[in-house]
Design an enzyme around this catalytic site. Structure first.
Site, PDB file in Angstrom:
ATOM      1  CB  CYS A  44       8.713   2.945  24.137  1.00 11.31           C
ATOM      2  SG  CYS A  44       7.710   3.345  25.266  1.00 11.31           S
ATOM      3  CB  CYS A  47       8.303   1.076  29.352  1.00  8.57           C
ATOM      4  SG  CYS A  47       7.466  -0.510  29.412  1.00  8.57           S
ATOM      5  CB  THR A  49       5.015  -2.984  31.534  1.00  4.77           C
ATOM      6  OG1 THR A  49       4.033  -1.884  31.580  1.00  4.77           O
ATOM      7  CG2 THR A  49       4.591  -4.477  31.546  1.00  4.77           C
ATOM      8  CD  GLU A 108      -4.262  -2.628  27.673  1.00  9.75           C
ATOM      9  OE1 GLU A 108      -3.242  -2.644  28.239  1.00  9.75           O
ATOM     10  OE2 GLU A 108      -5.192  -2.044  28.340  1.00  9.75           O
ATOM     11  CG  HIS A 204      -4.262  -0.124  37.394  1.00  7.48           C
ATOM     12  ND1 HIS A 204      -4.716   0.754  36.287  1.00  7.48           N
ATOM     13  CD2 HIS A 204      -2.746  -0.427  37.128  1.00  7.48           C
ATOM     14  CE1 HIS A 204      -3.490   1.025  35.440  1.00  7.48           C
ATOM     15  NE2 HIS A 204      -2.557   0.312  35.994  1.00  7.48           N
TER      16      HIS A 204
HETATM   17  S1  SF4 Z   1       5.551  -2.135  26.417  1.00  2.44           S
HETATM   18 FE1  SF4 Z   1       6.606  -0.705  27.539  1.00  2.44          FE
HETATM   19  S2  SF4 Z   1       8.294  -0.338  25.909  1.00  2.44           S
HETATM   20 FE2  SF4 Z   1       6.835  -1.295  24.712  1.00  2.44          FE
HETATM   21  S3  SF4 Z   1       5.590   0.229  23.847  1.00  2.44           S
HETATM   22 FE3  SF4 Z   1       4.509  -0.241  25.664  1.00  2.44          FE
HETATM   23  S4  SF4 Z   1       5.199   1.185  27.067  1.00  2.44           S
HETATM   24 FE4  SF4 Z   1       6.606   1.414  25.248  1.00  2.44          FE
END
Ligand code: SF4
Length: 210
Positions: A44, A47, A49, A108, A204
């Site tokens: 991924c 991201c 976060t 989530e 948000h």
């Molecule tokens: S937390 Fe971040 S790295 Fe993990 S699946 Fe979700 S978006 Fe991807």
């Protein structure tokens, strides 16, 4: 359980957008280490976060902290278990404890780890990532961040393999405004043709809350 942060805010996206919610952000993810130098090679790659680090909580400590951060609310707000990937950390004991207090619990997840139905989580949101195997076939909502190279929304909406109650297309966030707008336009164009989908915005971010 390793928890990065617990805070009280407004759910900005998905079918529960606009609802007051306590967010419990669990540390760690199975699709990226969280380190920038690993991003290019991660499964991924987009991201936004920070889920690294965090503190250890027992079930009791976690539920107490959720209560503490929402102490001015009348009754419990929605509790959203997020991350990182919360399924790496939680078990049935935590959900049982929330159930004991009649707390509505949402999760989530990236969908790569199946959630036992007997846990009784009230609301499941799956947000799939390209290049992964989805193990959570059933959910209250699918929130597909899009465009995502290697992921075709059609594979989730044929009604055969997956049982997702609500299909949401969420424009992938970009720092560059032109790229961001292009993603919004792509989602709108898709939804106007495939009317079983609806648009999810990260409101948000638009209104400047966490
Ligand atoms: S937390 Fe971040 S790295 Fe993990 S699946 Fe979700 S978006 Fe991807």
């Amino acid at each position: 359980m390793k928890v990065k942060e617990i805070f009280y805010s407004i759910q900005g996206e998905g079918m529960n957008a606009g609802r007051p919610a306590v967010f419990v952000r669990f540390a760690g993810c199975n699709l990226w280490s969280g380190r920038e130098q690993d991003r290019a090679g991660a499964i991924c790659k987009f991201c936004d976060t920070d889920f690294r680090g965090g503190e250890s909580y027992t079930i009791g400590e976690l539920v107490d902290e959720v209560y503490n951060v929402s102490e001015f609310s009348r009754g419990w707000p929605l509790v959203i278990l997020t991350g990182g990937e919360p399924m790496l950390q939680i078990g049935p004991g935590l959900i049982r404890e929330f159930n004991r207090w009649h707390v509505e619990v949402a999760i989530e997840t990236n969908g790569t780890i199946a959630i036992p139905e007997v846990w009784g989580i009230d609301w499941i949101c799956v947000s799939p990532k390209a290049g992964t195997v989805i193990e959570q076939y059933k959910a209250d909502e699918l929130k597909l961040v899009w465009p995502q190279e290697g992921l075709d929304p059609a594979e989730f909406s044929d009604g055969e393999r997956y049982m997702y109650e609500n299909l949401l297309l969420q424009p992938k966030w970009e720092e560059d405004p032109a790229a961001r707008q292009a993603n919004i336009d792509a989602c709108i164009d898709y939804i106007k043709i495939h009317t079983e989908w609806r648009l999810s915005l990260q409101t948000h971010k638009l209104i400047g809350v966490r």
